[in-house]
Design a protein around this motif. Structure first.
Motif, PDB file in Angstrom:
ATOM      1  N   ARG A  82       0.815  -1.208   0.000  1.00 45.86           N
ATOM      2  CA  ARG A  82       0.000   0.000   0.000  1.00 45.86           C
ATOM      3  C   ARG A  82       0.852   1.262   0.000  1.00 45.86           C
ATOM      4  NH1 ARG A  82      -5.121  -1.478   0.829  1.00 45.86           N
ATOM      5  NH2 ARG A  82      -5.103  -3.218   2.272  1.00 45.86           N
ATOM      6  N   ASP A 101      -6.685   3.428 -19.485  1.00 47.51           N
ATOM      7  CA  ASP A 101      -7.341   2.262 -18.878  1.00 47.51           C
ATOM      8  C   ASP A 101      -6.385   1.535 -17.939  1.00 47.51           C
ATOM      9  OD1 ASP A 101      -9.635   2.739 -20.262  1.00 47.51           O
ATOM     10  OD2 ASP A 101      -9.214   1.309 -21.877  1.00 47.51           O
ATOM     11  N   GLU A 102      -5.143   1.376 -18.389  1.00 50.00           N
ATOM     12  CA  GLU A 102      -4.173   0.662 -17.573  1.00 50.00           C
ATOM     13  C   GLU A 102      -3.936   1.404 -16.263  1.00 50.00           C
ATOM     14  OE1 GLU A 102      -4.235  -2.285 -18.796  1.00 50.00           O
ATOM     15  OE2 GLU A 102      -2.100  -2.647 -19.022  1.00 50.00           O
ATOM     16  N   ASP A 105      -7.148   1.043 -14.005  1.00 50.56           N
ATOM     17  CA  ASP A 105      -7.259  -0.289 -13.409  1.00 50.56           C
ATOM     18  C   ASP A 105      -6.214  -0.493 -12.323  1.00 50.56           C
ATOM     19  OD1 ASP A 105      -9.408  -0.994 -14.899  1.00 50.56           O
ATOM     20  OD2 ASP A 105      -8.300  -2.142 -16.397  1.00 50.56           O
ATOM     21  N   HIS A 106      -5.004  -0.029 -12.606  1.00 51.91           N
ATOM     22  CA  HIS A 106      -3.935  -0.198 -11.637  1.00 51.91           C
ATOM     23  C   HIS A 106      -4.285   0.529 -10.338  1.00 51.91           C
ATOM     24  CE1 HIS A 106       0.120  -1.267 -10.511  1.00 51.91           C
ATOM     25  NE2 HIS A 106       0.346  -0.035 -10.122  1.00 51.91           N
ATOM     26  N   MET A 108      -7.214   1.345  -9.276  1.00 49.93           N
ATOM     27  CA  MET A 108      -8.385   0.754  -8.612  1.00 49.93           C
ATOM     28  C   MET A 108      -8.012  -0.507  -7.841  1.00 49.93           C
ATOM     29  SD  MET A 108     -11.486   1.428 -11.299  1.00 49.93           S
ATOM     30  CE  MET A 108     -12.769   0.768 -10.248  1.00 49.93           C
ATOM     31  N   LEU A 109      -6.949  -1.179  -8.270  1.00 51.16           N
ATOM     32  CA  LEU A 109      -6.505  -2.353  -7.517  1.00 51.16           C
ATOM     33  C   LEU A 109      -5.979  -1.958  -6.134  1.00 51.16           C
ATOM     34  CD1 LEU A 109      -4.745  -4.724 -10.090  1.00 51.16           C
ATOM     35  CD2 LEU A 109      -6.915  -5.053  -8.915  1.00 51.16           C
ATOM     36  N   TYR A 110      -5.680  -0.663  -5.955  1.00 52.33           N
ATOM     37  CA  TYR A 110      -5.293  -0.188  -4.627  1.00 52.33           C
ATOM     38  C   TYR A 110      -6.520   0.173  -3.797  1.00 52.33           C
ATOM     39  CZ  TYR A 110      -0.362  -0.019  -5.824  1.00 52.33           C
ATOM     40  OH  TYR A 110       0.922  -0.368  -6.153  1.00 52.33           O
ATOM     41  N   GLY A 111      -7.687  -0.067  -4.353  1.00 52.93           N
ATOM     42  CA  GLY A 111      -8.906   0.213  -3.602  1.00 52.93           C
ATOM     43  C   GLY A 111      -9.430   1.624  -3.782  1.00 52.93           C
ATOM     44  N   LEU A 112      -8.841   2.379  -4.693  1.00 52.36           N
ATOM     45  CA  LEU A 112      -9.299   3.755  -4.898  1.00 52.36           C
ATOM     46  C   LEU A 112     -10.523   3.776  -5.803  1.00 52.36           C
ATOM     47  CD1 LEU A 112      -5.773   5.220  -5.650  1.00 52.36           C
ATOM     48  CD2 LEU A 112      -7.100   5.611  -3.574  1.00 52.36           C
ATOM     49  N   PRO A 113     -11.440   4.716  -5.564  1.00 53.51           N
ATOM     50  CA  PRO A 113     -12.601   4.819  -6.443  1.00 53.51           C
ATOM     51  C   PRO A 113     -12.199   5.322  -7.830  1.00 53.51           C
ATOM     52  CG  PRO A 113     -12.737   6.420  -4.643  1.00 53.51           C
ATOM     53  CD  PRO A 113     -11.472   5.674  -4.461  1.00 53.51           C
ATOM     54  N   ARG A 114     -12.973   4.926  -8.810  1.00 60.36           N
ATOM     55  CA  ARG A 114     -12.654   5.217 -10.197  1.00 60.36           C
ATOM     56  C   ARG A 114     -12.451   6.715 -10.475  1.00 60.36           C
ATOM     57  NH1 ARG A 114     -13.413   4.077 -15.594  1.00 60.36           N
ATOM     58  NH2 ARG A 114     -13.474   1.879 -15.203  1.00 60.36           N
ATOM     59  N   MET A 153       1.982   5.091 -13.466  1.00 61.95           N
ATOM     60  CA  MET A 153       1.323   3.940 -12.831  1.00 61.95           C
ATOM     61  C   MET A 153       1.877   3.692 -11.437  1.00 61.95           C
ATOM     62  SD  MET A 153       0.722   1.221 -15.909  1.00 61.95           S
ATOM     63  CE  MET A 153       0.109  -0.054 -14.825  1.00 61.95           C
TER      64      MET A 153
ATOM     65  N   ARG B   5     -14.495  -7.114  -5.778  1.00 57.29           N
ATOM     66  CA  ARG B   5     -14.147  -5.878  -6.466  1.00 57.29           C
ATOM     67  C   ARG B   5     -12.828  -6.053  -7.244  1.00 57.29           C
ATOM     68  NH1 ARG B   5     -11.148  -1.375  -5.613  1.00 57.29           N
ATOM     69  NH2 ARG B   5     -12.021   0.563  -6.429  1.00 57.29           N
ATOM     70  N   GLU B   6     -11.833  -6.613  -6.571  1.00 55.92           N
ATOM     71  CA  GLU B   6     -10.532  -6.776  -7.208  1.00 55.92           C
ATOM     72  C   GLU B   6     -10.605  -7.716  -8.404  1.00 55.92           C
ATOM     73  OE1 GLU B   6      -7.928  -6.079  -3.124  1.00 55.92           O
ATOM     74  OE2 GLU B   6      -8.262  -8.109  -3.899  1.00 55.92           O
ATOM     75  N   ILE B   9     -12.196  -6.024 -11.313  1.00 57.37           N
ATOM     76  CA  ILE B   9     -11.318  -5.079 -12.027  1.00 57.37           C
ATOM     77  C   ILE B   9     -10.440  -5.842 -13.018  1.00 57.37           C
ATOM     78  CG2 ILE B   9      -9.404  -3.443 -11.765  1.00 57.37           C
ATOM     79  CD1 ILE B   9     -10.572  -2.820  -8.952  1.00 57.37           C
ATOM     80  N   ARG B  12     -12.635  -7.137 -15.919  1.00 51.69           N
ATOM     81  CA  ARG B  12     -13.036  -6.095 -16.867  1.00 51.69           C
ATOM     82  C   ARG B  12     -11.876  -5.741 -17.801  1.00 51.69           C
ATOM     83  NH1 ARG B  12     -14.320  -0.972 -13.803  1.00 51.69           N
ATOM     84  NH2 ARG B  12     -12.058  -1.141 -13.798  1.00 51.69           N
ATOM     85  N   ARG B  13     -10.677  -5.700 -17.212  1.00 51.35           N
ATOM     86  CA  ARG B  13      -9.499  -5.374 -18.014  1.00 51.35           C
ATOM     87  C   ARG B  13      -9.260  -6.457 -19.078  1.00 51.35           C
ATOM     88  NH1 ARG B  13      -4.342  -6.857 -17.729  1.00 51.35           N
ATOM     89  NH2 ARG B  13      -2.867  -5.484 -18.760  1.00 51.35           N
ATOM     90  N   ARG B  16     -11.977  -6.341 -21.786  1.00 49.12           N
ATOM     91  CA  ARG B  16     -11.799  -5.187 -22.664  1.00 49.12           C
ATOM     92  C   ARG B  16     -10.740  -5.506 -23.727  1.00 49.12           C
ATOM     93  NH1 ARG B  16      -9.171  -1.697 -19.341  1.00 49.12           N
ATOM     94  NH2 ARG B  16     -10.981  -1.057 -18.143  1.00 49.12           N
ATOM     95  N   VAL B  93       2.418  -6.102  -7.239  1.00 50.05           N
ATOM     96  CA  VAL B  93       2.946  -5.142  -6.282  1.00 50.05           C
ATOM     97  C   VAL B  93       1.816  -4.302  -5.665  1.00 50.05           C
ATOM     98  CG1 VAL B  93       3.485  -3.061  -7.590  1.00 50.05           C
ATOM     99  CG2 VAL B  93       5.137  -3.951  -5.970  1.00 50.05           C
ATOM    100  N   THR B  94       0.595  -4.491  -6.147  1.00 53.35           N
ATOM    101  CA  THR B  94      -0.561  -3.841  -5.512  1.00 53.35           C
ATOM    102  C   THR B  94      -1.052  -4.735  -4.366  1.00 53.35           C
ATOM    103  OG1 THR B  94      -2.289  -4.940  -6.792  1.00 53.35           O
ATOM    104  CG2 THR B  94      -1.297  -2.995  -7.790  1.00 53.35           C
ATOM    105  N   PRO B  95      -1.843  -4.182  -3.471  1.00 47.47           N
ATOM    106  CA  PRO B  95      -2.309  -5.002  -2.348  1.00 47.47           C
ATOM    107  C   PRO B  95      -3.381  -6.024  -2.728  1.00 47.47           C
ATOM    108  CG  PRO B  95      -2.965  -2.691  -2.047  1.00 47.47           C
ATOM    109  CD  PRO B  95      -2.206  -2.760  -3.317  1.00 47.47           C
ATOM    110  N   ALA B  96      -3.773  -6.069  -3.984  1.00 51.99           N
ATOM    111  CA  ALA B  96      -4.849  -6.972  -4.399  1.00 51.99           C
ATOM    112  C   ALA B  96      -4.533  -8.429  -4.053  1.00 51.99           C
ATOM    113  CB  ALA B  96      -5.081  -6.851  -5.896  1.00 51.99           C
TER     114      ALA B  96
END
Ligand code: ATP
Ligand code: MG
Lengths: 377, 251
Positions: A82, A101-102, A105-106, A108-114, A153, B5-6, B9, B12-13, B16, B93-96
């Motif tokens: 994090r 898009d990349e 998506d990246h 959002m994987l940290y839990g941030l809203p779009r 990113m 959610r993860e 994401i 969807r990627r 797409r 490297v993300t917390p997902a």
């Protein structure tokens, strides 16, 4: 920010039937303070990427421990992830997807809203000089643009610490200089701690507050560029005389400044020696020469390069250490940074080559098209 | 919650990127149509020997499993390309959750399979298949589990080998016995006893039998039970393996 003790990583490799164990990282201790920019310098295969992959939780250390941003990399990998951004040697955006898009998506994987990610991403695109490239595919971007996209990113979740693995490898001089500006900006404007690996001497020198040198998986030095240079070699002082007959006399006087580790060299009209803290002693020498009537054509005081440092630490030149050998087009000579030509007249007034860290001494290669590349590949 | 959610994401990627490739869409749709139209007629005259009533009630389930297994085996190839460009590392490297990184990709393969199943079943009915709604539902569910297992295994294999050149022969080697021993095209019961014994050791054969039985409407029988057990076991094993490779992925 980073505290690592005794990090070890071994890999099992097989060549035909012979199984061998590679100790890619062999007991690395590291400390990086908040707000520091640290350059991690070493030849190919020294263990830079492997160390980074352990610090970023991608690879479990074979031995040793590390805390990154206050969390243990083995016990609390999610908290570490994090807090950090990582831009790998390979990048991170798929060549056939749209850049925006990349990034979204990246993030959002940290839990941030779009909407937050989109807004931040677009702001970062502006800051990183990528206007209008949001919908572009990385495959049709220039090398420099692609690298800046990778950095966007890595920054999208506003980490306190970013790891950049060879951010400028493969870029042309302009693109490198431009990227350097952006990397400096990370710390200066965003307050991000930066840990970057490189095998370009000039890059480590230009960007970092501190340089950590790794060779064969071990840290061989860690200090400011200036201290590393001062500790090792002393500054190269080169005097060009008007009159050949006075060479011996001048050499004798120069020898009084030398501390015994180095000797005076006489070539053509030049006398040369490595002098510790030349900025302090050279003005006196020049006054002295002036007084006894030894005329000077030119004076050059040159700070030692990181290549000199590496040579004195390992007995090998950084470039020789690279098995691959030089391949990039640029000149492979050591960077002649901070070469300070001084005319006798002005030198007696204000010493231009100050003691480290002096006003010009800290000077690094000026980024720009003319930058000498200490290319090590 | 976070997991959904993860994985969404990631899904969807993937979707797409795949939808951007028209070949993927067209081939995916054409496959079931071609199999049914070009291979189905060959079976019709033989159907009595199989001990079955209706050629399409027999054939559609086999086709379903075949599409599930074989399409899914190739799912891993696109992962190697992503890995090469550093995408996997950037995701890791993300917390997902590591499982979400895998499962998001499986959703895409399962969606593809589901669309193919719908086409196959609709076309099967058009050609004279007789089956109950519950039977079809259960059969498709078993197929999705099996397809998910194969896709997860393919992803795991891709991340372990990291090379198309190494992966392609491995996939071929696995596909051969699967095709020959699981009774997808022809039922194992028409062969000699030793061959049928050999096929007992092929887990996918039991899933095929299960899907067939449920299409016929024999929902409470042992074939459906064993097919279900095997599908679940394979699915769990493959997810575990896939997650493990996403977790360590050492390179
Ligand atoms: N997955 C792996 N399996 C086996 N050996 C590995 C693996 N990864 C790295 N190595 C070996 O470990 C050593 C250190 O590699 P590493 O990638 O850390 O070097 P580096 O300093 O980043 O080099 P470069 O400047 O070329 O990027 C090398 O000898 C390399 O061959
Ligand atoms: Mg590296």
């Amino acid at each position: 920010m980073i505290h690592a003790r005794g990090l070890v990583q071994t890999f099992d490799t097989r060549q035909g039937r012979v199984r061998t164990q590679v100790r890619a990282v062999d007991g690395v201790d590291l400390d990086v303070a908040e707000g520091e920019v640290v350059g991690f310098l070493g030849p190919n295969g020294a263990g830079k990427t492997t160390t980074l992959r352990m610090l970023t939780t991608l690879l479990r250390p074979t031995a040793g421990s590390a805390t990154v941003a206050g969390h243990d990399v083995v016990a609390e990998p999610v908290q570490v992830r994090r807090a950090i951004g990582y831009v790998s040697q390979a990048g991170g955006a798929f060549s056939g997807a749209r850049a925006g898009d990349e990034v979204v998506d990246h993030g959002m994987l940290y839990g941030l809203p779009r909407d937050v990610v989109e807004q931040r991403g677009k702001a970062l695109f502006e800051r990183m000089d990528l206007p209008g490239l949001w919908a572009r595919m990385p495959r049709s971007m220039s090398g420099g643009q692609k690298r800046r996209l990778d950095i966007v990113m890595g920054l999208i979740h506003e980490p306190q610490l970013v790891f950049l693995d060879e951010p400028t490898t493969g870029l042309d001089p302009q693109a490198r200089a431009n990227l350097w500006e952006h990397i400096r900006d990370l710390r200066d404007r965003l307050g991000v701690t930066v840990f970057l690996t490189t095998h370009y001497l000039d890059e480590a020198d230009a960007l970092s507050d501190r340089i950590v040198i790794i060779d064969h998986g071990r840290i061989v030095a860690s200090d400011t560029a200036d201290a590393l240079k001062a500790q090792v070699a002393g500054d190269l002082v080169d005097l060009e005389l008007v009159d050949r007959d006075r060479l011996a006399d001048a050499a004798q006087r120069l020898a009084t400044l030398v501390d015994g580790r180095s000797e005076v060299e006489v070539v053509d009209h030049h006398v040369r020696a490595r002098v510790p803290r030349a900025g302090r002693s050279v003005p006196g020498l020049i006054r002295d020469l002036d007084r006894v009537g030894i005329g000077l054509e030119s004076i050059e005081v040159r700070r030692p390069t990181l290549d000199d440092v590496f040579l004195s630490l390992t007995g090998r030149s950084l470039r020789d250490a690279d098995a691959a050998g030089p391949q990039e087009g640029g000149p492979t000579t050591a960077l002649d940074e901070a070469a300070v030509p001084v005319t006798p007249g002005t030198a007696t007034g204000t010493p231009t080559a100050g003691p480290p860290p002096g006003p010009t001494a800290t000077g690094s290669t000026t980024p720009g098209p003319t930058t000498t590349q200490g290319a090590l590949r | 919650m976070t997991f959904m959610r993860e994985s969404f994401i990631v899904f969807r990627r993937q979707l797409r990127m795949n939808l951007r490739n028209p070949a993927w869409v067209i081939i995916g749709m054409l496959q079931p149509v071609l199999y049914l139209l070009l291979f189905g007629p060959l079976l019709e005259p033989l159907i009595d020997q199989f001990g079955a009533q209706n050629a399409y009630t027999f054939f559609v389930p086999g086709m379903l499993v075949q599409l599930g297994v074989f399409g899914a085996f190739f799912a891993g190839f696109s992962l190697i390309g992503e890995w090469r460009e550093g995408v996997i590392e950037a995701e890791r490297v993300t917390p997902a959750s590591r499982t979400a990184l895998l499962v998001g990709r499986l959703y895409r393969d399962l969606l593809q399979l589901l669309v193919q199943a719908v086409i196959l079943v609709a076309l099967g009915f058009a050609l004279g298949m007789v089956a109950s709604a519950e039977g079809i539902l259960l059969g498709v569910l078993l197929t999705l589990l099996l397809g998910g297992a194969c896709a997860a295994a393919s992803n795991a294999l891709a991340l372990s080998t990291k090379s198309e050149d190494v992966m392609a022969p491995v996939i071929n080697m696995v596909m051969m016995p699967v095709l020959l021993l699981s009774g997808i095209l022809l039922p194992m019961t028409i062969g000699p006893a030793w061959l049928e014994r050999a096929s007992d050791f092929m887990p996918i054969r039991h899933v095929v039998d299960g899907v067939r039985a449920s299409f016929v409407g024999d929902l409470g029988g042992s074939a459906v039970l064993w097919g279900g057990v095997w599908a679940l076991v394979l699915f769990a094993l493959a997810i575990w393996w896939g997650t493990a490779t996403f977790r360590k992925e050492n390179a």
